[in-house]
Design a protein around this motif. Structure first.
Motif, PDB file in Angstrom:
ATOM      1  N   ILE A  12       0.656  -1.087   0.130  1.00 29.98           N
ATOM      2  CA  ILE A  12      -0.354  -0.331  -0.066  1.00 29.98           C
ATOM      3  C   ILE A  12       0.863   1.251   0.108  1.00 29.98           C
ATOM      4  N   ASN A  14       2.593   4.264  -2.914  1.00 29.30           N
ATOM      5  CA  ASN A  14       2.251   5.425  -3.675  1.00 29.30           C
ATOM      6  C   ASN A  14       0.507   4.588  -4.423  1.00 29.30           C
ATOM      7  N   TRP A  17      -1.962   2.178  -2.120  1.00 27.20           N
ATOM      8  CA  TRP A  17      -2.639   2.287  -1.209  1.00 27.20           C
ATOM      9  C   TRP A  17      -4.333   3.564  -1.670  1.00 27.20           C
ATOM     10  N   ALA A  21      -8.154   1.677  -1.202  1.00 24.91           N
ATOM     11  CA  ALA A  21      -9.461   2.656  -0.570  1.00 24.91           C
ATOM     12  C   ALA A  21     -10.157   2.270  -2.044  1.00 24.91           C
ATOM     13  N   VAL A  32      -5.030  -5.330   4.594  1.00 26.21           N
ATOM     14  CA  VAL A  32      -3.860  -4.743   4.226  1.00 26.21           C
ATOM     15  C   VAL A  32      -2.292  -4.668   4.608  1.00 26.21           C
ATOM     16  N   ASP A  34       1.734  -3.552   4.506  1.00 26.98           N
ATOM     17  CA  ASP A  34       2.727  -3.061   4.035  1.00 26.98           C
ATOM     18  C   ASP A  34       4.645  -3.471   4.124  1.00 26.98           C
ATOM     19  N   ARG A  39       2.920   1.440   8.081  1.00 25.54           N
ATOM     20  CA  ARG A  39       1.607   2.001   7.250  1.00 25.54           C
ATOM     21  C   ARG A  39       0.927   1.005   7.048  1.00 25.54           C
ATOM     22  N   ALA A  40       0.176  -0.003   6.972  1.00 21.10           N
ATOM     23  CA  ALA A  40      -1.110  -0.934   7.287  1.00 21.10           C
ATOM     24  C   ALA A  40      -1.607  -0.652   8.337  1.00 21.10           C
ATOM     25  N   ASP A  42      -1.402   2.935  10.110  1.00 17.16           N
ATOM     26  CA  ASP A  42      -1.954   4.369   9.761  1.00 17.16           C
ATOM     27  C   ASP A  42      -3.293   3.868   8.554  1.00 17.16           C
ATOM     28  N   PHE A  43      -3.217   3.508   7.531  1.00 19.50           N
ATOM     29  CA  PHE A  43      -4.233   2.797   6.943  1.00 19.50           C
ATOM     30  C   PHE A  43      -5.273   2.667   6.824  1.00 19.50           C
ATOM     31  N   GLU A  51      -5.598  -4.904   9.439  1.00 27.00           N
ATOM     32  CA  GLU A  51      -4.010  -4.887   9.428  1.00 27.00           C
ATOM     33  C   GLU A  51      -3.599  -6.629   9.058  1.00 27.00           C
TER      34      GLU A  51
END
Length: 160
Positions: A12, A14, A17, A21, A32, A34, A39-40, A42-43, A51
């Protein structure tokens, strides 16, 4: 088989992500993962989904696995990590721009398990990933492509 209702999305960055979405926005349950720590999570906080800490367990729980990674080596490593969770009739969609020979080798390895791999690199950049207007160059088993078309349509407007 019916249209997939859940997906594991690996990568995920640039491009991945906004693509993940878009799947969530289309009503697909998305897990997700990564390689970048945090990062996951955060997503999940910003967009939704869950996650996927254990790739094999997340693959086992998903209808479809999607990879969007920098190189074929990254795809091979991800597939190796989730392989134990793949089941017969699973579909793995590699949306990375990898080396065709490497993708074919991964697909042959998965075929032994009864898992279908589709090669579906994208064009359009981050802005079109955000709007869901990617061009997707999909190749592979026609029945598997038909099955995952709703997911591809959530991310792209043109499927070749």
């Amino acid at each position: 088989m019916s249209a997939p209702q859940s997906a594991l999305f690996v990568g995920i960055g640039n491009m991945g992500w906004p693509m993940a979405a878009r799947l969530l926005g289309a009503g697909i349950a998305v897990a997700v993962n990564d390689a970048v720590p945090g990062r996951a999570a955060d997503f999940v906080r910003q967009v939704g989904g869950v996650e996927a800490v254990d790739l094999a367990a997340a693959a086992a729980a998903a209808d479809v696995v999607i990879t969007m990674l920098p190189t074929s080596r990254h795809v091979a490593d991800a597939v190796a990590a989730l392989r134990a969770g793949l089941k017969q009739d699973h579909v793995v969609i590699d949306m990375s721009s990898g080396a065709p020979a490497a993708t074919q080798a991964i697909a042959a390895d998965l075929d032994v398990l009864g898992v279908t791999m589709l090669d579906a690199p994208v064009s359009g950049g981050v802005s079109r990933a955000v709007t869901g207007e990617l061009a997707i160059m999909a190749g592979g088993d026609a029945a598997a492509l038909d099955r995952v078309e709703p997911l591809l349509r959530a991310m792209g407007t043109t499927i070749h």
